[in-house]
Design an enzyme around this catalytic site. Sequence first.
Site, PDB file in Angstrom:
ATOM      1  N   ASN A 120     -14.053   3.847  -3.297  1.00 44.68           N
ATOM      2  CA  ASN A 120     -13.423   3.947  -1.995  1.00 44.68           C
ATOM      3  C   ASN A 120     -12.941   5.351  -1.730  1.00 44.68           C
ATOM      4  OD1 ASN A 120     -10.277   4.247  -1.695  1.00 44.68           O
ATOM      5  ND2 ASN A 120     -10.601   3.067  -3.585  1.00 44.68           N
ATOM      6  N   GLY A 136      -9.715  -3.253 -13.041  1.00 39.63           N
ATOM      7  CA  GLY A 136     -10.783  -4.220 -13.277  1.00 39.63           C
ATOM      8  C   GLY A 136     -10.352  -5.618 -13.634  1.00 39.63           C
ATOM      9  N   LYS A 155       2.843   5.968 -11.220  1.00 38.72           N
ATOM     10  CA  LYS A 155       1.450   5.515 -11.354  1.00 38.72           C
ATOM     11  C   LYS A 155       0.538   6.719 -11.553  1.00 38.72           C
ATOM     12  CE  LYS A 155      -2.191   2.826  -9.158  1.00 38.72           C
ATOM     13  NZ  LYS A 155      -2.542   2.001  -8.007  1.00 38.72           N
ATOM     14  N   ASN A 171      -4.666   4.451 -11.764  1.00 34.38           N
ATOM     15  CA  ASN A 171      -5.351   4.495 -10.460  1.00 34.38           C
ATOM     16  C   ASN A 171      -6.878   4.457 -10.661  1.00 34.38           C
ATOM     17  OD1 ASN A 171      -5.740   4.971  -7.620  1.00 34.38           O
ATOM     18  ND2 ASN A 171      -3.754   5.969  -7.608  1.00 34.38           N
ATOM     19  N   GLY A 202     -12.570  -1.770 -10.033  1.00 33.28           N
ATOM     20  CA  GLY A 202     -13.259  -3.018 -10.356  1.00 33.28           C
ATOM     21  C   GLY A 202     -13.627  -3.103 -11.834  1.00 33.28           C
ATOM     22  N   CYS A 207      -3.530   9.578  -6.424  1.00 31.46           N
ATOM     23  CA  CYS A 207      -4.582   9.200  -5.482  1.00 31.46           C
ATOM     24  C   CYS A 207      -5.658  10.279  -5.437  1.00 31.46           C
ATOM     25  CB  CYS A 207      -4.023   8.964  -4.078  1.00 31.46           C
ATOM     26  SG  CYS A 207      -5.324   8.463  -2.953  1.00 31.46           S
ATOM     27  N   GLY A 226      -8.322   7.324   1.701  1.00 29.49           N
ATOM     28  CA  GLY A 226      -7.517   8.482   2.084  1.00 29.49           C
ATOM     29  C   GLY A 226      -6.122   8.107   2.550  1.00 29.49           C
ATOM     30  N   LEU A 227      -5.568   7.062   1.928  1.00 28.85           N
ATOM     31  CA  LEU A 227      -4.176   6.652   2.187  1.00 28.85           C
ATOM     32  C   LEU A 227      -3.877   6.389   3.664  1.00 28.85           C
ATOM     33  CD1 LEU A 227      -2.101   8.934  -0.246  1.00 28.85           C
ATOM     34  CD2 LEU A 227      -2.723   6.542  -0.545  1.00 28.85           C
ATOM     35  N   LYS A 285       0.869  -1.179   0.000  1.00 25.39           N
ATOM     36  CA  LYS A 285       0.000   0.000   0.000  1.00 25.39           C
ATOM     37  C   LYS A 285       0.906   1.229   0.000  1.00 25.39           C
ATOM     38  CE  LYS A 285      -3.745   2.479   2.074  1.00 25.39           C
ATOM     39  NZ  LYS A 285      -4.421   2.724   0.779  1.00 25.39           N
TER      40      LYS A 285
HETATM   41  C1  LIG Z   1      -9.444  -0.014  -1.224  1.00 29.06           C
HETATM   42  C2  LIG Z   1      -8.455   0.504  -2.214  1.00 29.06           C
HETATM   43  C3  LIG Z   1      -7.289   1.117  -1.762  1.00 29.06           C
HETATM   44  C4  LIG Z   1      -6.356   1.624  -2.662  1.00 29.06           C
HETATM   45  N1  LIG Z   1      -5.204   2.205  -2.210  1.00 29.06           N
HETATM   46  C5  LIG Z   1      -4.259   2.630  -3.091  1.00 29.06           C
HETATM   47  C6  LIG Z   1      -3.009   3.138  -2.642  1.00 29.06           C
HETATM   48  O1  LIG Z   1      -2.710   3.220  -1.454  1.00 29.06           O
HETATM   49  N2  LIG Z   1      -2.111   3.529  -3.596  1.00 29.06           N
HETATM   50  C7  LIG Z   1      -2.364   3.441  -4.934  1.00 29.06           C
HETATM   51  O2  LIG Z   1      -1.497   3.792  -5.742  1.00 29.06           O
HETATM   52  N3  LIG Z   1      -3.547   2.946  -5.387  1.00 29.06           N
HETATM   53  C8  LIG Z   1      -4.486   2.544  -4.493  1.00 29.06           C
HETATM   54  N4  LIG Z   1      -5.678   2.006  -4.962  1.00 29.06           N
HETATM   55  C9  LIG Z   1      -5.907   1.886  -6.419  1.00 29.06           C
HETATM   56  C10 LIG Z   1      -5.539   0.494  -6.901  1.00 29.06           C
HETATM   57  O3  LIG Z   1      -4.179   0.236  -6.699  1.00 29.06           O
HETATM   58  C11 LIG Z   1      -5.878   0.331  -8.385  1.00 29.06           C
HETATM   59  O4  LIG Z   1      -5.096   1.249  -9.112  1.00 29.06           O
HETATM   60  C12 LIG Z   1      -7.344   0.592  -8.698  1.00 29.06           C
HETATM   61  O5  LIG Z   1      -8.147   0.046  -7.713  1.00 29.06           O
HETATM   62  C13 LIG Z   1      -7.757   0.031 -10.059  1.00 29.06           C
HETATM   63  O6  LIG Z   1      -7.560  -1.354 -10.150  1.00 29.06           O
HETATM   64  P1  LIG Z   1      -8.741  -2.453  -9.865  1.00 29.06           P
HETATM   65  O7  LIG Z   1      -9.898  -2.047 -10.715  1.00 29.06           O
HETATM   66  O8  LIG Z   1      -8.128  -3.744 -10.235  1.00 29.06           O
HETATM   67  O9  LIG Z   1      -9.052  -2.334  -8.424  1.00 29.06           O
HETATM   68  C14 LIG Z   1      -6.605   1.515  -4.059  1.00 29.06           C
HETATM   69  C15 LIG Z   1      -7.785   0.887  -4.500  1.00 29.06           C
HETATM   70  C16 LIG Z   1      -8.700   0.375  -3.606  1.00 29.06           C
HETATM   71  C17 LIG Z   1      -9.943  -0.294  -4.119  1.00 29.06           C
END
Ligand SMILES: Cc1cc2nc3c(=O)[nH]c(=O)nc-3n(C[C@H](O)[C@H](O)[C@H](O)COP(=O)(O)O)c2cc1C
Lengths: 304, 258
Positions: free
Chosen positions: A69, A244, A164, A191, A216, A129, A72-73, A45
């Site tokens: 979501n 996704g 990213k 992201n 997703g 983010c 908020g890091l 994370k």
């Molecule tokens: C609950 C949650 C927390 C996330 N936290 C971070 C993070 O700390 N740093 C980051 O670069 N991306 C974060 N993301 C984004 C994911 O790394 C990813 O880029 C995004 O969810 C799209 O991919 P997915 O559709 O496969 O989830 C977060 C996503 C989710 C759902």
Amino acid sequence: MNQLSTNIGSLTLANPIVPASGTIGYGLELSEWMDLNELGAILTKSITLLPKKGNPQPRLFEIELGLMNSIGLENQGWPQFVSEIYPFISSLKTLKWVSIAGSAVSEYVELLSKLQDFQLDAVEINVSCPNVKKGGVPFCFHIPSLKELLKAVKKVNPVTKIIKISLESPPITDICHMIEDEGFSAVCIGNTVRGLVIDLEKQKPYFSNQIAGMSGPAIKPIALRAVWEVYQSGIKIPIIGCGGIRSVKDVLEFILAGATCVEVGSANLIDPTTMSTIIRDLMKYCEQNQLTLQKLIGLAHRKE
Amino acid sequence: MKHPVIGTVKNNRWLTPNIFELMVAFPDHSMEIKPGQFVELQCQGNHPVYLNRPFSPFMIRHQDWYFLIQNKGKGTNNLSHLQPGDKITMLSPLGKPFLPPTADNKILLIAGGVGLAPIYYYISHYLPLYPKLSITLLHGTSFEEDKIELPGYLDVLQYYFHADQSASQTNSNLFQYYQTLPKIDFDTAFVCGPLPMMRAFSRYFTKENRIHFVSLEMMMACGLGFCKGCSISTSDGMKSVCSDGPVFDGSELDWNLL
Ligand SMILES: Cc1cc2nc3c(=O)[nH]c(=O)nc-3n(C[C@H](O)[C@H](O)[C@H](O)COP(=O)(O)O)c2cc1C
Ligand SMILES: Cc1cc2nc3c(=O)[nH]c(=O)nc-3n(C[C@H](O)[C@H](O)[C@H](O)COP(=O)(O)OP(=O)(O)OC[C@H]3O[C@@H](n4cnc5c(N)ncnc54)[C@H](O)[C@@H]3O)c2cc1C
Ligand code: FES
């Protein structure tokens, strides 16, 4: 070299599957469900310099094919990296990637320079983010700010650096070429997509930060399109596709569109063995079709 | 290594107008689940939902798992329509359990609505192991018709039931009812139910210096400690309800923030 291996800069990943930052914590809990050494790399994370409490509840909202979501890091900052996260990831055999985030250029620079004392294979720099108020818009939405950040961090720490960005970065191809021109090793696209929910009872935005990040299957076509466009624009550095992905079929689509490897995010929240299954299915696919993954990268762009 | 398990629905029946009991056989599920821990169920059906939903087992007999589920929205509605023979995927065991009792403890269990599920599982899990346990069970619901008949152990429990006779959904009336009861002697209390009810009991027990634990409910995405979606602020920093909880020492929570 095996059929699934792939390269990011000077790194060779045994396979193209990497967890997306923030969707497996730093891996400790996931290790109860899969052997983390199966992964192409582990990715934590995003960590920040100081501990962050994150956003107030509610932080989650379910949508038809995904979620939103507003975390908020939340993380325990640098001290936890040293005492807990690094000792854990350094015990793994796979490549070790750490994601960092900050609200100012100086925070990224300081984190990167502190990370120099640790044996890591890559640092993913999260400039996208959508869930942090301070600093306003993510760096990648403002080209001059992003440029300043890239110039400041490129010289700090010789580790492989991945930037990213957001799927909404305007215009995404220009930004990726800027990242390439500044000498970074790879770009992660991308992201979450910014979205909004209105609470009908309160007649106000559902999230206290108003805008939240969508992830997703709902965002997969957007992510795939972004990867396609960036690859087509002739970029030379590897593209890491993210958005996704939940099956081997999704992975193959991203690779064919031009991704060198992929990150799996929200799917881990539904089934913690998703990545393990994908790796197995990918191996089966390559064996059955007698091909190496490298041959598939960008193949969908061929003209005939 | 843990892995998702697939079960087969054996029975599904309405116990009250709003609460149903889902019975699922998990043949290859060898892992033990302790009272207070929970599972994530996938709720595929006519209106599939993206996220899994968290539930506590109500009772486990050999391979048969019983869930006590209140029909709330899409996910629970899908579950209510499952038919014998349908398949369901489960992640288990998740979270931290209730503190186990010692042989002759005096335990006070307080349940609001379907909060009865983990509370009854505590009884059916520990009473056979520690027959000398002395357990008082206090169960509250909004209406009389929501009352759930206990499947067993009634003869060995001190049992109180109270219906609010209102749909306030708060169940803090259970606390008022508790105060009208003759003093209950206990070493440890466990509370599971709607937030206002748990808040009322926990504030009181904290003031009285009584050891007590509550099982918190929070919207969850993973239930696995991956995403920080279920975080709460406590006197000991941010905690994930799914992996640091759902059971918390009530005296360590900041009830003003919950
Ligand atoms: C609950 C949650 C927390 C996330 N936290 C971070 C993070 O700390 N740093 C980051 O670069 N991306 C974060 N993301 C984004 C994911 O790394 C990813 O880029 C995004 O969810 C799209 O991919 P997915 O559709 O496969 O989830 C977060 C996503 C989710 C759902
Ligand atoms: C540890 C734990 C154990 C639980 N045990 C039981 C039980 O034994 N029996 C029972 O009936 N209920 C239990 N619940 C509550 C149950 O999970 C929710 O009622 C259910 O998820 C609602 O889903 P839905 O799609 O029907 O409703 P929705 O329409 O999605 O939402 C209705 C309400 O449920 C909440 N909710 C929605 N999705 C989730 C989610 N993924 N996680 C948590 N809350 C959510 C929402 O905040 C909303 O207030 C438990 C919850 C937790 C956290
Ligand atoms: S629900 Fe994901 S960390 Fe608790």
